[in-house]
Design an enzyme around this catalytic site. Sequence first.
Site, PDB file in Angstrom:
ATOM      1  N   ASP A 107       0.878  -1.174   0.000  1.00 10.73           N
ATOM      2  CA  ASP A 107       0.000   0.000   0.000  1.00 10.73           C
ATOM      3  C   ASP A 107       0.911   1.218   0.000  1.00 10.73           C
ATOM      4  OD1 ASP A 107      -2.203  -1.604   0.154  1.00 10.73           O
ATOM      5  OD2 ASP A 107      -2.585  -1.268   2.283  1.00 10.73           O
ATOM      6  N   ASP A 138     -13.950  -5.306  -2.874  1.00 11.42           N
ATOM      7  CA  ASP A 138     -13.922  -5.250  -1.409  1.00 11.42           C
ATOM      8  C   ASP A 138     -15.296  -5.708  -0.929  1.00 11.42           C
ATOM      9  OD1 ASP A 138     -11.367  -4.213  -1.503  1.00 11.42           O
ATOM     10  OD2 ASP A 138     -12.016  -2.131  -1.309  1.00 11.42           O
TER      11      ASP A 138
END
Lengths: 214, 257
Positions: B12, B131
């Site tokens: 990330d 997600d």
Amino acid sequence: MIDIAIVDYGMGNLRSVQKAFEHVAPTASIAVTSDPNLVSKAKRIVVPGQGAMRNCIHELETRGLRETVIEAATHKPYLGICLGLQMLFEESEEGNVKGLNILPGKVVHFPISQMKTADGQKLKVPHMGWNQVHQVNQHPLWQGIDEDSRFYFVHSYYVETADSLSIAAQSQYPFPFTCAVAKDNIFAVQFHPEKSQIAGLTLLSNFAKWMPHS
Amino acid sequence: MSLAKRIIPCLDVTNGRVVKGINFVELRDAGDPVEISRRYDEQGADELTFLDITASSDNRDLILHIIEEVAAQVFIPLTVGGGVRQVEDVRRLLNAGADKVSINTSAILNPQLVADASDHYGSQCIVVAIDAKQVNSSDGSPRWEVFTHGGRKATGIDAIEWAIKMQSLGAGEILLTSMDRDGTRNGFDIALTHAIADAIDIPVIASGGVGNLDHLVNGILQGHADAVLAASIFHYGEFTIHQAKQYMAQHGIEVRL
């Protein structure tokens, strides 16, 4: 004069191929180009490619590269990667498109109904990831690469060659299929050497030095 | 012997650094992206995934420079996601050296983007990130809903139906993250992974919740994932990728060693 021309016809990960060649052949002059003149003068040519076959052939034609690539494939060291392999054949099931017709055979889709392991588990398409490459014939481009080394693949179509003598390597998914062909000055692979770490870089390094006629 | 299952470390990235959050919040610095990429490559990572979690568009170009730098040194597939809104964004990332581009929120706002991008660049380079969070269903059976905007917005869309739709629009792979598990270290949501992997023909990367090596094994053997993605167990040096692969191999999973 350009040592290695990477043919740019607007498809695929050309930068990755360029960076990998710069890494293995730091003194060579390497160009990513769509200029037919530069391609025809280069000492060796690389035809990478990802995407759809129909667009690929179409882009080659619009950029005036079709004849240049065919001509180069007749006499100078030629490395085809992915679509650069598939386009060498007569035709492809992908969009029912004619290829460059340099090698006999056709390009077909993995048959979804047969995509199962021996114990019945589903195999995914695209065939994506690291698979073993079984070297069928000796070739200078396999030098320093262990038999059954893993290379990175990502594709839904594969070649069915009509000339079994040109098969340089096979992989299994779930049946054996041709993943590399070699004929005279042509070497072409379904997998991505530019993304296959040490084994892939070795193959590219071998290509940068390869003298098919000597 | 055949195709190996993949281990994919996830980076990330924000403001040029790798960070790691818990349940999508509370970010911790984990280091320099180029340095980390090289380390994972040496350890035998099968691919690398970069998620640009930068909020401001000013910093967005940073990820392009990072990808260029990584792609000049690391010769394994690179996937980049975060902030991909139009076909032009896909082109810029591929030109920087990305091999695959992951589309998440934009796929919900504009599903045609997935079709256009895969038409143009091939489905092999289009990953759709989903997600998903478990929600109550009327009959009590498990149901998962798609969330966007880093997990903050519910969409009302069923995750399994969405995965099937994305496959039909041309996605080449699904990156499936369980929002319930992400950052918890309690393991993947196996029921979710299994449900989606079995419903589609394209590969599924399981993500969210890895805390130990058994979780990776379970993601493949029980979840039927084709690849497993993890971040914190690798970033903070608990396990190397090589250790993870050896462990998976001991459990009968084919890996690239």
